[in-house]
Enzyme design. Sequence first.
Site, PDB file in Angstrom:
ATOM      1  N   HIS A  23     -14.638  -7.891  18.571  1.00  0.00           N
ATOM      2  CA  HIS A  23     -14.758  -9.183  17.863  1.00  0.00           C
ATOM      3  C   HIS A  23     -14.329  -9.053  16.402  1.00  0.00           C
ATOM      4  CE1 HIS A  23     -17.465 -10.320  21.263  1.00  0.00           C
ATOM      5  NE2 HIS A  23     -17.870  -9.074  21.115  1.00  0.00           N
ATOM      6  N   SER A  77       6.940 -10.912  -3.636  1.00  0.00           N
ATOM      7  CA  SER A  77       6.811 -12.350  -3.835  1.00  0.00           C
ATOM      8  C   SER A  77       7.606 -12.728  -5.079  1.00  0.00           C
ATOM      9  CB  SER A  77       5.335 -12.717  -4.021  1.00  0.00           C
ATOM     10  OG  SER A  77       5.241 -13.946  -4.715  1.00  0.00           O
ATOM     11  N   LYS A  98       2.387  -8.561  -5.429  1.00  0.00           N
ATOM     12  CA  LYS A  98       2.353  -8.643  -3.972  1.00  0.00           C
ATOM     13  C   LYS A  98       3.382  -7.784  -3.268  1.00  0.00           C
ATOM     14  CE  LYS A  98       0.781 -11.772  -1.635  1.00  0.00           C
ATOM     15  NZ  LYS A  98       0.545 -12.972  -0.846  1.00  0.00           N
ATOM     16  N   GLU A 119       4.685  -9.712  10.228  1.00  0.00           N
ATOM     17  CA  GLU A 119       4.410 -11.126  10.509  1.00  0.00           C
ATOM     18  C   GLU A 119       5.462 -11.720  11.444  1.00  0.00           C
ATOM     19  OE1 GLU A 119       2.898 -13.258   6.700  1.00  0.00           O
ATOM     20  OE2 GLU A 119       4.001 -11.489   6.073  1.00  0.00           O
TER      21      GLU A 119
END
Length: 464
Positions: A161, A282, A288, A295
Site C-alpha cells: 500500500h 526546469s 530541479k 515519466e
Amino acid sequence: MTETKSNAMWGGRFAAGPDAIMEAINASIDFDQRLARQDIEGSRAHAAMLAQQGILSNKDAEAIREGLLTVLSEIEAGDFAFSSALEDIHMNVEARLKELIGEPAGRLHTGRSRNDQVATDFKLWVRDQLDAAEAGLVALIKALLAQAEAGTDWVMPGFTHLQTAQPVTWGHHMMAYVEMFGRDLSRVRDARTRMNECPLGAAALAGTSFPIDRDMTANELGFDRPAANSLDAVSDRDFALEFLSTASICAMHLSRFAEELVIWSSAQFRFVTLSDRFSTGSSIMPQKKNPDAAELIRAKIGRIVGANVALLTVMKGLPLAYSKDMQEDKEQVFDAADTLILALAAMEGMVRDMTANRDALAAAAGAGFSTATDLADWLVRTLNLPFRDAHHVTGSLVAMAEDKGIDLPDLSLKEMQSVHASISDDVFSVLGVENSVGSRVSYGGTAPVQVRAQIARWKQEFGL
Ligand code: ARG
C-alpha cells in the site's frame, strides 16, 4: 482499353479510375512503405521458387530478383517516388519493377495474391520486432542484474500500500523486476515460435493450381513451415495481436518500475539518483532535476494498450478470409513496436546509469516500525504465543514507541516488559533491520543468501 486512367493492376475490369476520396481512404502506401524490405524479400523468394518449379524461366526469375534488389536500393536511398495511385507497397514495388525490367515483372504475381503477400510481409516485420524486443529485454535484465549485484544486501524498506511494511534488500527489489522482465522475455520467445509459419502460397484464400513449393519459400524466409490452411493463413493476425498483448504486459511492467523511479528519485525519498543523461532540468526552477524519461515510460503504455485494443476491435467479427479492414492492422503495430523498443532502451539506460543511495535506503529501512513483524515472530518463536496474541502485543509496543516518538529497537527492555513480562533481552537480536532481512531465508525470500542464489541462476541463464 482504359488502363492508363484506371488501375494498371486490374484495369481490365474497370472503365474509370477511383475518386480522389476513394484513393485517400484506400491507399496504405503512406505507412506500409515500412514493409518494403520484407516485401522484396518475400518476392525474391517467390520468384526463386517459381523458377525452381518450372513455372517461370530462370532468365525471367533472375531478371525479377535482380530488379527487386535495384528497387530496394532505390527505396533505401530515399530515391523512390511512392504513389498513392498505386495504393500500397506491393503494387508500388511491382510497378517500379515493370519500369526497370519490363514484361517479366508481370509474371512475378503468378500463384500468389496480395493477401498472402501482405500477411507474409507483415509477419516478417513483426518477427523482426520480436527479435528487437528480445534484445532490448535481455539488455535491460542485464542492467538490473548489475544493480542487484552491486547492492545485494543493502537494506531498504519494502512497501505494501506504499506504506512501510518490512525491510527488504535492494538486490531483492531489483531481482523482482528481473523476474517480471524475464516472463516478458519468455512470452516474446514463445510468440515468435508460434507465429513462425509462412502464409506465402495461400494465394488469395484457396491456394493455387500452380505446382508451387511452399516448403521452399517458407524455408527461404526463415519460417519453420508453411501455414497449413490457406483461409487461415491470409486472415490470421494473431501474430500481431500476440505481439501487442505481450508488449502491453511488458509496457505495464515498465510503467510500474518507472513509477518507482519517479518516487525514488524525489527529494523526499532520495533512494536513487538518476544520471544527468536520463534527466532534464526546469526552465524556471534551477534546483530541479526531473525524471522525464521515467515519466514518459510510465505513460507510453497508453499507446501500446491502445494499439492492442484497436487491432482486436478491427479483427473481431471479420468473416473469413481477407477483408480490407485488415489494412488497419499496420499503423497501430508500427507505433506500438517503435514505442516498446524505445521504452526498453530508455529504461535500460536509466537503470545502467542510476546510483542507489545506500545510506538513504538504510535510513528509510528502519523507519516506520518496519521490524514489527520480526518482533511478533520472536514472540511466537521464543515465548510460544499464538500469532494473533503476538500481533496484539506488538501492536501495543508500536503504539508505545510511536507515543514516545522513537523506533522499536529504541524501547528499553523495561518498557517492553511492561507490555509483556516474559520479553527478554534476546528480542533485540531481531529488531535490527539487518537481522530482519538476514532471517528471511525461505526460498525466494529477501535474505542476501537467497538473493545471491537468484542472481547466480539468472547469470547462468545468460551465460554471464
Ligand atoms: N494493402 C493491403 C493490406 O494492407 C494489401 C492486401 C490487399 N488485398 C486486397 N485483396 N485488396 O491489407
